[in-house]
Design a protein around this motif. Structure first.
Motif, mmCIF file in Angstrom:
data_model
loop_
_atom_site.group_PDB
_atom_site.id
_atom_site.type_symbol
_atom_site.label_atom_id
_atom_site.label_comp_id
_atom_site.label_asym_id
_atom_site.label_seq_id
_atom_site.Cartn_x
_atom_site.Cartn_y
_atom_site.Cartn_z
ATOM 1 N N VAL A 111 -62.782 3.237 22.954
ATOM 2 C CA VAL A 111 -62.889 2.298 24.067
ATOM 3 C C VAL A 111 -63.727 2.958 25.154
ATOM 4 C CG1 VAL A 111 -61.656 0.920 25.776
ATOM 5 C CG2 VAL A 111 -60.632 1.299 23.522
ATOM 6 N N ASN A 112 -64.844 2.306 25.506
ATOM 7 C CA ASN A 112 -65.739 2.837 26.532
ATOM 8 C C ASN A 112 -65.679 1.979 27.785
ATOM 9 O OD1 ASN A 112 -66.693 4.832 24.757
ATOM 10 N ND2 ASN A 112 -68.224 3.434 23.925
ATOM 11 N N ILE A 113 -65.684 2.627 28.920
ATOM 12 C CA ILE A 113 -65.752 1.921 30.205
ATOM 13 C C ILE A 113 -67.130 2.194 30.798
ATOM 14 C CG2 ILE A 113 -64.789 1.746 32.531
ATOM 15 C CD1 ILE A 113 -62.104 2.557 31.372
ATOM 16 N N VAL A 127 -65.587 -3.196 29.553
ATOM 17 C CA VAL A 127 -64.796 -2.459 28.573
ATOM 18 C C VAL A 127 -65.321 -2.830 27.195
ATOM 19 C CG1 VAL A 127 -62.501 -2.101 27.604
ATOM 20 C CG2 VAL A 127 -62.762 -2.428 30.062
ATOM 21 N N ILE A 129 -65.107 -2.196 23.087
ATOM 22 C CA ILE A 129 -64.135 -1.768 22.088
ATOM 23 C C ILE A 129 -64.837 -1.639 20.745
ATOM 24 C CG2 ILE A 129 -61.941 -2.319 20.962
ATOM 25 C CD1 ILE A 129 -61.447 -4.215 23.436
ATOM 26 N N TYR A 150 -59.028 1.012 33.232
ATOM 27 C CA TYR A 150 -58.417 2.229 32.716
ATOM 28 C C TYR A 150 -57.019 1.973 32.155
ATOM 29 C CZ TYR A 150 -62.170 5.257 34.330
ATOM 30 O OH TYR A 150 -63.396 5.866 34.485
ATOM 31 N N LYS A 153 -57.531 0.380 28.810
ATOM 32 C CA LYS A 153 -57.997 1.387 27.869
ATOM 33 C C LYS A 153 -56.833 2.192 27.297
ATOM 34 C CE LYS A 153 -61.427 5.086 27.610
ATOM 35 N NZ LYS A 153 -62.531 5.751 28.332
ATOM 36 N N GLU A 154 -55.908 2.590 28.169
ATOM 37 C CA GLU A 154 -54.755 3.354 27.701
ATOM 38 C C GLU A 154 -53.892 2.524 26.750
ATOM 39 O OE1 GLU A 154 -53.867 6.422 28.020
ATOM 40 O OE2 GLU A 154 -55.472 7.066 29.344
ATOM 41 N N THR A 290 -66.606 7.684 28.281
ATOM 42 C CA THR A 290 -66.097 7.671 26.915
ATOM 43 C C THR A 290 -64.938 8.640 26.794
ATOM 44 O OG1 THR A 290 -68.292 7.140 26.037
ATOM 45 C CG2 THR A 290 -66.679 8.025 24.494
#
Length: 507
Positions: A111-113, A127, A129, A150, A153-154, A290
């Motif tokens: 998962v990248n922000i 976000v 995926i 975030y 993402k978690e 990342t």
């Protein structure tokens, strides 16, 4: 900005993106329309009569309105939520063709922000995926506020292991508190730009020159004035400019392109430890964050050339399992993470995190001298032979014979260096492949990461016991060519035993 609306902390309820998603979606759609219609619009604008220009601007306004309406409808129809019972991430989207996308959390690889220049202006993040083994390679939420990004993402990476209260209170503080152990300075990026990626920059330069040439031809054709002016201008330029000045200009331009690309991509590059993962962030215009899990890295490689060795820098490349079903090398490259400009100490620290420890003594396997035969035949002898056949029949070509001699010598030297650096190093825990001509690379894999092994042997090499082996992983293939075939078969049997007996997961 009032466009932003905070996401709900409870992702189990369907929710939309931030309202700024309307602006983001409309901008992306407008970019696609502009790219597709740019040259037709320019031609119409230049050739149309003044009385018809009103239709031009009216058409542009209609397209703009339609783009905004469709972007708003896309925003309304796009919802997402987490199904905690089934441990799935569910996305509903589509205006006319409804799509229900369900992603099991165990299938999520990364998962990248990210934050593009436009997203910075409106204060949102995207976000993205990546899923392993699915038909849909990537799912993207285009507009979400930072705190929610975030937290989401978690949830996506850890599923029901997430403690909601701890995340809400401490997640951002933990991310900010982690002190980067690698933080590249601008001077280091300049060194990287001056010493790497010559091939890709040259390809970019050639592509740009071709695009300029092609578009100039198309514009001249549109005005019915194409009588070879572009070709004549190029010929005049080559006749006037000396080859030396042209060569020097190309070298300078390549270095400038390299430096600009490196700074834009890796500006403010940082690596920090986050729990059991590495948090990597970089980007000037498009900020990318990342969170990398060492277990998901399939191949760990680093490379260094002569200049980089003198400057005490090297480039690392972490190859992960490709998301979806890769169709070509570009799909595999998208899953790779580049870590440029590391020192030898920083390289060792990253290898310890990814590999748990540094490789110790290894047994080295060397290729047979027959490694040289085919490259010399097809890359040196055959091209030079064709040149001389043409030169003997066309006297004008004969004057270039010194270039053929220089080419022949350079190719022979490159093939020899490729042979000298083609090595396979093996111990009980690691497989290391060394290769390269200018950039010398070392690729590290664990035997339990191997997905398949293929060996083959040319019929004319059976008598001299020479063969080849390919180690297939989820991130690509490692080739070892022209080795001792008896030794290769012994290694393959040992690796297959390690794969079957290991209780470690490949990712």
């Amino acid at each position: 900005m009032q466009l932003l609306n905070k996401m709900e902390n409870d992702f189990s309820k369907p929710q939309r993106q931030s309202a700024a998603g309307i602006v983001i979606m409309a901008s992306y759609a407008a970019q696609k329309v502009i790219r597709a219609l740019f040259f037709p619009f320019i031609i119409f604008l230049l050739k149309a009569e003044k009385s018809h220009l009103v239709y031009f601007f009216l058409g542009g306004a209609i397209i703009l309105v339609i783009t905004i309406v469709f972007s708003y409808l896309n925003y309304l129809k796009f919802t997402f939520f987490l199904d905690n019972e089934k441990q799935e991430f569910v996305i509903n989207k589509g205006i006319f063709n409804k799509t229900l996308l369900t992603i099991p959390l165990e299938k999520i690889q990364q998962v990248n922000i990210n934050q593009s220049f436009l997203q910075k202006m409106v204060g949102v993040f995207s976000v993205e995926i990546d899923t392993a083994g699915g038909a849909d390679k990537e799912v993207s939420i285009k507009a979400i506020d930072e705190a929610s990004a975030y937290r989401l993402k978690e949830h996506l990476l850890n599923g029901n292991k997430v403690a909601e209260n701890a995340l809400v209170d401490n997640d951002e503080q933990k991310l900010e508190a982690e002190k980067p152990f690698i933080n590249l300075s601008l001077s280091t990026l300049l060194k990287v730009g001056l010493t790497s990626n010559y091939g890709s920059s040259l390809a970019l330069l050639i592509g740009f020159a071709y695009a300029v040439f092609h578009n100039a031809k198309e514009l001249l054709k549109a005005f019915d004035t194409d009588n070879g002016q572009v070709e004549a201008a190029i010929e005049r330029g080559i006749n006037v400019a000396s080859i030396g000045i042209l060569f020097l200009a190309v070298i300078i331009l390549l270095l400038v392109i390299n430096i600009v690309r490196t700074i834009v991509k890796f500006y403010d590059f940082k690596i920090s430890k986050h729990k059991h993962s590495l948090l990597i962030s970089a980007g000037l215009l498009n900020k990318k964050n990342t969170l990398l899990s060492p277990k998901k890295v399939q191949i760990t490689s680093y490379s260094q050339n002569y200049f980089q060795k003198k400057l005490n820098i090297l480039n690392l490349n972490l190859k992960q399992a490709a998301s979806g079903v890769p169709t070509d090398a570009k799909d595999l490259e998208k899953s790779n993470l580049s870590l440029p400009g590391c020192s030898a100490t920083e390289k060792d620290e990253i290898l310890r995190i990814i590999l748990s420890k540094l490789p110790n003594e290894t047994k080295t396997y060397l290729p047979n001298f027959r490694f040289l035969n085919l490259p010399i035949l097809f890359n040196a002898v055959l091209p030079v032979g064709i040149f001389w056949i043409v030169a003997l029949n066309i006297p004008e070509v004969m004057g270039f014979y010194p270039l053929s001699i220089i080419y022949f010598i350079i190719v022979l030297v490159m093939i020899y260096f490729s042979y000298r650096r083609h090595r396979l190093m093996v111990n009980q825990e690691f497989i290391i492949k060394k290769s390269g001509i200018w950039d010398i690379s070392y690729e590290h894999i664990f035997p339990h990461k191997i997905q398949a092994i293929s060996t083959f042997q040319y019929p004319w090499h059976k008598g001299v016991d020479v063969g080849h082996v390919d180690l297939h992983t989820a991130a690509g293939v490692i080739h070892y060519k022209f080795g001792n075939y008896t030794e290769i078969k012994g290694l393959v049997n040992y690796w297959l035993y390690q794969v079957e007996s290991s209780d470690e997961d490949w990712m």
